[in-house]
Scaffold this active site. Structure first.
Site, PDB file in Angstrom:
ATOM      1  N   GLY A  46       0.844  -1.202   0.000  1.00 19.32           N
ATOM      2  CA  GLY A  46       0.000   0.000   0.000  1.00 19.32           C
ATOM      3  C   GLY A  46       0.872   1.243   0.000  1.00 19.32           C
ATOM      4  O   GLY A  46       2.072   1.176   0.290  1.00 19.32           O
ATOM      5  N   GLN A  51       3.078  10.030   1.438  1.00 19.06           N
ATOM      6  CA  GLN A  51       4.373   9.362   1.612  1.00 19.06           C
ATOM      7  C   GLN A  51       5.362   9.729   0.501  1.00 19.06           C
ATOM      8  O   GLN A  51       6.561   9.548   0.661  1.00 19.06           O
ATOM      9  CB  GLN A  51       4.191   7.833   1.669  1.00 19.06           C
ATOM     10  N   CYS A  93       5.654  -0.293   7.512  1.00 19.96           N
ATOM     11  CA  CYS A  93       5.338   0.956   6.816  1.00 19.96           C
ATOM     12  C   CYS A  93       6.593   1.396   6.056  1.00 19.96           C
ATOM     13  O   CYS A  93       7.688   1.409   6.625  1.00 19.96           O
ATOM     14  CB  CYS A  93       4.926   2.031   7.819  1.00 19.96           C
ATOM     15  N   LEU A  94       6.406   1.752   4.798  1.00 19.74           N
ATOM     16  CA  LEU A  94       7.555   2.167   3.984  1.00 19.74           C
ATOM     17  C   LEU A  94       8.141   3.477   4.510  1.00 19.74           C
ATOM     18  O   LEU A  94       9.295   3.787   4.219  1.00 19.74           O
ATOM     19  CB  LEU A  94       7.130   2.298   2.512  1.00 19.74           C
ATOM     20  N   HIS A 135      -4.747   1.552   7.626  1.00 17.84           N
ATOM     21  CA  HIS A 135      -3.366   2.045   7.778  1.00 17.84           C
ATOM     22  C   HIS A 135      -3.122   3.207   6.804  1.00 17.84           C
ATOM     23  O   HIS A 135      -2.547   4.239   7.185  1.00 17.84           O
ATOM     24  CB  HIS A 135      -2.401   0.879   7.497  1.00 17.84           C
ATOM     25  N   GLU A 136      -3.579   3.035   5.544  1.00 23.08           N
ATOM     26  CA  GLU A 136      -3.332   4.081   4.528  1.00 23.08           C
ATOM     27  C   GLU A 136      -4.183   5.322   4.793  1.00 23.08           C
ATOM     28  O   GLU A 136      -3.704   6.456   4.606  1.00 23.08           O
ATOM     29  CB  GLU A 136      -3.591   3.537   3.112  1.00 23.08           C
ATOM     30  N   HIS A 139      -2.579   7.522   7.198  1.00 22.42           N
ATOM     31  CA  HIS A 139      -1.553   8.395   6.600  1.00 22.42           C
ATOM     32  C   HIS A 139      -2.167   9.724   6.163  1.00 22.42           C
ATOM     33  O   HIS A 139      -1.540  10.782   6.289  1.00 22.42           O
ATOM     34  CB  HIS A 139      -0.913   7.735   5.379  1.00 22.42           C
TER      35      HIS A 139
HETATM   36  O1  K1U Z   1       3.951   2.336   3.965  1.00 21.06           O
HETATM   37  C1  K1U Z   1       2.861   1.810   3.767  1.00 21.06           C
HETATM   38  O2  K1U Z   1       1.833   2.369   4.090  1.00 21.06           O
HETATM   39  C2  K1U Z   1       2.818   0.469   3.104  1.00 21.06           C
HETATM   40  C3  K1U Z   1       2.735  -0.713   4.065  1.00 21.06           C
HETATM   41  C4  K1U Z   1       1.312  -1.152   4.136  1.00 21.06           C
HETATM   42  C5  K1U Z   1       0.898  -2.087   5.234  1.00 21.06           C
HETATM   43  C6  K1U Z   1       1.606  -3.234   5.529  1.00 21.06           C
HETATM   44  C7  K1U Z   1       1.170  -4.090   6.526  1.00 21.06           C
HETATM   45  C8  K1U Z   1       0.023  -3.818   7.212  1.00 21.06           C
HETATM   46  C9  K1U Z   1      -0.679  -2.673   6.935  1.00 21.06           C
HETATM   47  C10 K1U Z   1      -0.253  -1.807   5.934  1.00 21.06           C
HETATM   48  C11 K1U Z   1       3.649  -1.807   3.501  1.00 21.06           C
HETATM   49  O3  K1U Z   1       3.453  -2.253   2.423  1.00 21.06           O
HETATM   50  S1  K1U Z   1       4.964  -2.339   4.474  1.00 21.06           S
HETATM   51  C12 K1U Z   1       5.706  -3.636   3.486  1.00 21.06           C
HETATM   52  C13 K1U Z   1       4.918  -4.902   3.446  1.00 21.06           C
HETATM   53  O4  K1U Z   1       4.000  -5.079   4.220  1.00 21.06           O
HETATM   54  C14 K1U Z   1       5.241  -5.940   2.445  1.00 21.06           C
HETATM   55  C15 K1U Z   1       6.306  -5.837   1.607  1.00 21.06           C
HETATM   56  C16 K1U Z   1       6.589  -6.830   0.671  1.00 21.06           C
HETATM   57  C17 K1U Z   1       5.793  -7.936   0.590  1.00 21.06           C
HETATM   58  C18 K1U Z   1       4.731  -8.071   1.427  1.00 21.06           C
HETATM   59  C19 K1U Z   1       4.442  -7.080   2.369  1.00 21.06           C
HETATM   60 ZN    ZN Z   2       2.459   3.271   6.082  1.00 19.11          ZN
END
Ligand code: K1U
Ligand code: ZN
Length: 173
Positions: A46, A51, A93-94, A135-136, A139
């Site tokens: 996401g 971001q 979270c990225l 979560h998004e 943000h």
């Molecule tokens: O930064 C963000 O908002 C993105 C975040 C979203 C998220 C992840 C987990 C739970 C709720 C919301 C991510 O994508 S973090 C990276 C991640 O979860 C992932 C990366 C590669 C493969 C699978 C998952």
């Molecule tokens: Zn995030």
């Protein structure tokens, strides 16, 4: 295809409230395309426009595990119903690189939004999709998942990320 820079905590820009979109035009679609490329490259599941430094109410999500991509685009998303029951997921979270924590949220939610073509839609989400949408949308309000942790844990993470940023700034001049 443009991969944009993802802002990381601590960055005050991430804490501002994003603004509604008036019209879903080509400029907005171009931004959504870039956000998706940025999210796939990271990689993540996401991404919110804030971001990548754009305070507009746009999020993109793709939970597909197979080769075939299944992107979801949400413009002006609004949660209209949240379940009373909760689910716990380990969130990342990225914008909070390398940090993960178990967070409790309603396990179902209904969301109104405009799609890629500006058409009004409603989605009934559950499981990881419900978690990811919440979560998004957080943000868009300037909220990060670490805000749900104890002060002690949050401060520890923010200090660690600040130190990492300072080190990186010294290397990349
Ligand atoms: O930064 C963000 O908002 C993105 C975040 C979203 C998220 C992840 C987990 C739970 C709720 C919301 C991510 O994508 S973090 C990276 C991640 O979860 C992932 C990366 C590669 C493969 C699978 C998952
Ligand atoms: Zn995030």
């Amino acid at each position: 295809m443009t991969i944009r820079k993802i802002l990381t905590e601590p960055d005050p820009f991430l804490r501002q409230k994003s603004k509604d979109i008036e019209i879903v035009d080509n400029e907005i679609r171009n931004l959504m395309d870039d956000m998706l490329d940025t999210m796939y490259a990271a990689p993540g599941i996401g991404l919110a426009a804030i971001q990548v430094g754009i305070p507009k109410r746009i999020i993109v999500i793709d939970l597909s595990k197979e080769e075939e991509k299944k992107p979801l685009y949400f413009v002006n998303p609004k949660i209209i119903l949240k379940s009373d029951s909760n689910a716990t997921y380990e969130e990342g979270c990225l914008s909070v690189p390398g940090q993960f924590a178990e967070i409790d949220r309603p396990d179902k939610c209904h969301v109104n939004y405009l799609d890629y073509n500006g058409k009004q839609q409603e989605i009934k989400a559950e499981g990881l999709l419900a978690t990811c949408i919440q979560h998004e949308i957080d943000h868009l309000e300037g909220i990060l998942f670490i805000d749900y942790l104890s002060k002690l844990k949050k401060n520890y993470i923010v200090k660690k990320l600040s130190k990492q940023k300072k080190i990186l700034e010294r290397i990349v001049v």
